[in-house]
Enzyme design. Sequence first.
Site, mmCIF file in Angstrom:
data_model
loop_
_atom_site.group_PDB
_atom_site.id
_atom_site.type_symbol
_atom_site.label_atom_id
_atom_site.label_comp_id
_atom_site.label_asym_id
_atom_site.label_seq_id
_atom_site.Cartn_x
_atom_site.Cartn_y
_atom_site.Cartn_z
ATOM 1 N N CYS A 16 136.179 63.027 7.788
ATOM 2 C CA CYS A 16 137.509 62.502 7.483
ATOM 3 C C CYS A 16 138.208 63.226 6.346
ATOM 4 O O CYS A 16 139.272 63.792 6.530
ATOM 5 C CB CYS A 16 137.394 61.011 7.187
ATOM 6 S SG CYS A 16 136.832 60.124 8.620
ATOM 7 N N ALA A 38 130.890 61.659 -9.887
ATOM 8 C CA ALA A 38 130.844 63.130 -9.803
ATOM 9 C C ALA A 38 129.641 63.539 -8.967
ATOM 10 O O ALA A 38 128.611 62.841 -8.949
ATOM 11 C CB ALA A 38 130.732 63.716 -11.204
ATOM 12 N N LEU A 57 137.575 52.818 8.269
ATOM 13 C CA LEU A 57 136.130 52.599 8.376
ATOM 14 C C LEU A 57 135.404 53.713 7.639
ATOM 15 O O LEU A 57 135.764 54.883 7.770
ATOM 16 C CB LEU A 57 135.703 52.599 9.845
ATOM 17 C CG LEU A 57 136.456 51.636 10.783
ATOM 18 C CD1 LEU A 57 135.923 51.772 12.202
ATOM 19 C CD2 LEU A 57 136.381 50.208 10.288
ATOM 20 N N GLY A 85 132.197 65.474 1.686
ATOM 21 C CA GLY A 85 132.117 66.032 3.050
ATOM 22 C C GLY A 85 132.515 64.954 4.043
ATOM 23 O O GLY A 85 133.281 64.060 3.698
HETATM 24 C C1 UDX Z 1 136.249 57.989 4.260
HETATM 25 C C2 UDX Z 1 137.127 56.899 3.674
HETATM 26 O O1 UDX Z 1 136.442 56.268 2.601
HETATM 27 C C3 UDX Z 1 137.461 55.866 4.748
HETATM 28 O O2 UDX Z 1 138.340 54.882 4.219
HETATM 29 C C4 UDX Z 1 138.128 56.579 5.916
HETATM 30 O O3 UDX Z 1 138.450 55.665 6.959
HETATM 31 C C5 UDX Z 1 137.211 57.660 6.463
HETATM 32 O O4 UDX Z 1 136.868 58.593 5.415
HETATM 33 P P1 UDX Z 1 133.750 58.352 4.867
HETATM 34 O O5 UDX Z 1 134.202 59.763 5.098
HETATM 35 O O6 UDX Z 1 132.916 57.689 5.896
HETATM 36 O O7 UDX Z 1 135.052 57.404 4.642
HETATM 37 O O8 UDX Z 1 132.878 58.358 3.550
HETATM 38 P P2 UDX Z 1 133.133 58.021 2.031
HETATM 39 O O9 UDX Z 1 132.223 56.942 1.655
HETATM 40 O O10 UDX Z 1 134.554 57.857 1.767
HETATM 41 O O11 UDX Z 1 132.616 59.380 1.307
HETATM 42 C C6 UDX Z 1 133.194 60.618 1.672
HETATM 43 C C7 UDX Z 1 132.536 61.712 0.843
HETATM 44 O O12 UDX Z 1 132.907 61.569 -0.530
HETATM 45 C C8 UDX Z 1 131.018 61.698 0.882
HETATM 46 O O13 UDX Z 1 130.563 63.054 1.006
HETATM 47 C C9 UDX Z 1 130.623 61.151 -0.487
HETATM 48 O O14 UDX Z 1 129.388 61.692 -0.942
HETATM 49 C C10 UDX Z 1 131.754 61.653 -1.359
HETATM 50 N N1 UDX Z 1 131.995 60.839 -2.551
HETATM 51 C C11 UDX Z 1 132.397 59.553 -2.400
HETATM 52 C C12 UDX Z 1 131.850 61.414 -3.811
HETATM 53 O O15 UDX Z 1 131.487 62.569 -3.942
HETATM 54 N N2 UDX Z 1 132.114 60.663 -4.915
HETATM 55 C C13 UDX Z 1 132.526 59.368 -4.811
HETATM 56 O O16 UDX Z 1 132.740 58.729 -5.844
HETATM 57 C C14 UDX Z 1 132.665 58.788 -3.519
#
Ligand code: UDX
Length: 432
Positions: free
Chosen positions: A260, A252, A153, A257
């Site tokens: 997870c 990028a 999720l 953060g």
């Molecule tokens: C993540 C996983 O996607 C999900 O499958 C797992 O179950 C839980 O952890 P989540 O932490 O809710 O989900 O957020 P996500 O949308 O994955 O983004 C995590 C972080 O990565 C955010 O800080 C987001 O800003 C950053 N991010 C995401 C990037 O910097 N670049 C990207 O291309 C995608």
Amino acid sequence: MNICMIGTGYVGLVTGACFAEIGNNVICVDNDARKISTLKKGRMPIYEPGLEEMVHKNVRQKRLSFSLSIADSIRDAHFAFIAVGTPPRSDGSADLSYVENVAREIAVHMKKYLIIVEKSTVPVETCEWVKRTILRYNKRKIPFDVVSNPEFLREGTAVKDFLQPDRIIIGAESEKAKSAMRDLYGPLKAPMVFTDPKSAEIIKHASNSFLATKISYINSVANICEKVGANVEQVAEGMGYDARIARSFLSAGCGFGGFCFPKDLEAFLWISKKLGVDFHILETVRRVNEDQKTHFVHKVEEALWIIQGKTVGVLGLAFKPNTDDMRFAPSIDIIRMLQERGAAVQAYDPISMANARKVLKGVKLKDSAYEAAKGADCLVIVTDWQEFAEMDLEKIKKCLNHPTVVDGRNLFDPARMKRLGFHYYSIGRPAV
Ligand code: UDX
């Protein structure tokens, strides 16, 4: 089916409500009396689009209820889901004490064959420990199975991610448990991967760590782009057409953060070390992510020259849009570094303000993006809320002491910002 969902955090509450939504009887259990009384009053302890309506509907239809007691809630259950927190300890390992407590309580109170489902993100081999714990405390030797069923999720889209998953992972040993899990998840009509519990546990850590690796990879590519005046957005687009790479998670930014990625990276690194495997690449992924936040603050210094005594407006505090979650949010480290350099920081986030008050010190929290820009010497964007992408930039320019924007999420087109008269800095693209 009757489900006892233990733990009503992001994972447990969403999973419990969605299982009720697809026709099961669910009792969500938590040992936090405040959380349970909040839920009984119909109020949500967390913000997730679609969750509140779903909870109200299923409570009304008597498929969903809340309880403080595991004993009462597993009496008629077919499944007991362990969805409690596995927070990081100081050495990076996952704290499994809540999992162990719950496994013990299940063992003591279970009355008939039960499938115990590991929903929390746990290091590989936890299923063995859960099994041993239940064998030890289950005096009446009632039969049971332990299944690993990790969640994928994403915060902000958790309800949608449950109802339309890319895949469902079932780590089970007995045919009985496999067929029960197949029936339980059948209504979702999603691909199911059946494997052993250990492989299922690794799929979760390996998936999250790979996603984090993609992010740190493109952030490193962005730093090369900045040195030569290339455009990382176009590099990512060109890479993404290769089906083996795919465009997603190649945005990028100022770093990842959330609860997870940082936690799962540390836990996977820790368990690898414990097993005697040097997972070097994950150490680099972690370091790149930390460096990216510092690199972003250097970009603010590039924009302002001297940060000391300046006012900086920060847009976005949550670790990503559509959530109020600030756990391990890049904004926390970025704001701290700006303050260490003598900046007066004022900030705005569409929904994280309550959490912001708990974790940020010495930050003036404002009611809008425009208020956060008012009187600021530069505006810094840390979270890519759609609201910021759509804000009135002419109005922002009037609010600022100087039309300078440092964008950590590449929300705007540099050519447009130049036309509007901004000094615009972003990630992996030429400053204008
Ligand atoms: C993540 C996983 O996607 C999900 O499958 C797992 O179950 C839980 O952890 P989540 O932490 O809710 O989900 O957020 P996500 O949308 O994955 O983004 C995590 C972080 O990565 C955010 O800080 C987001 O800003 C950053 N991010 C995401 C990037 O910097 N670049 C990207 O291309 C995608």
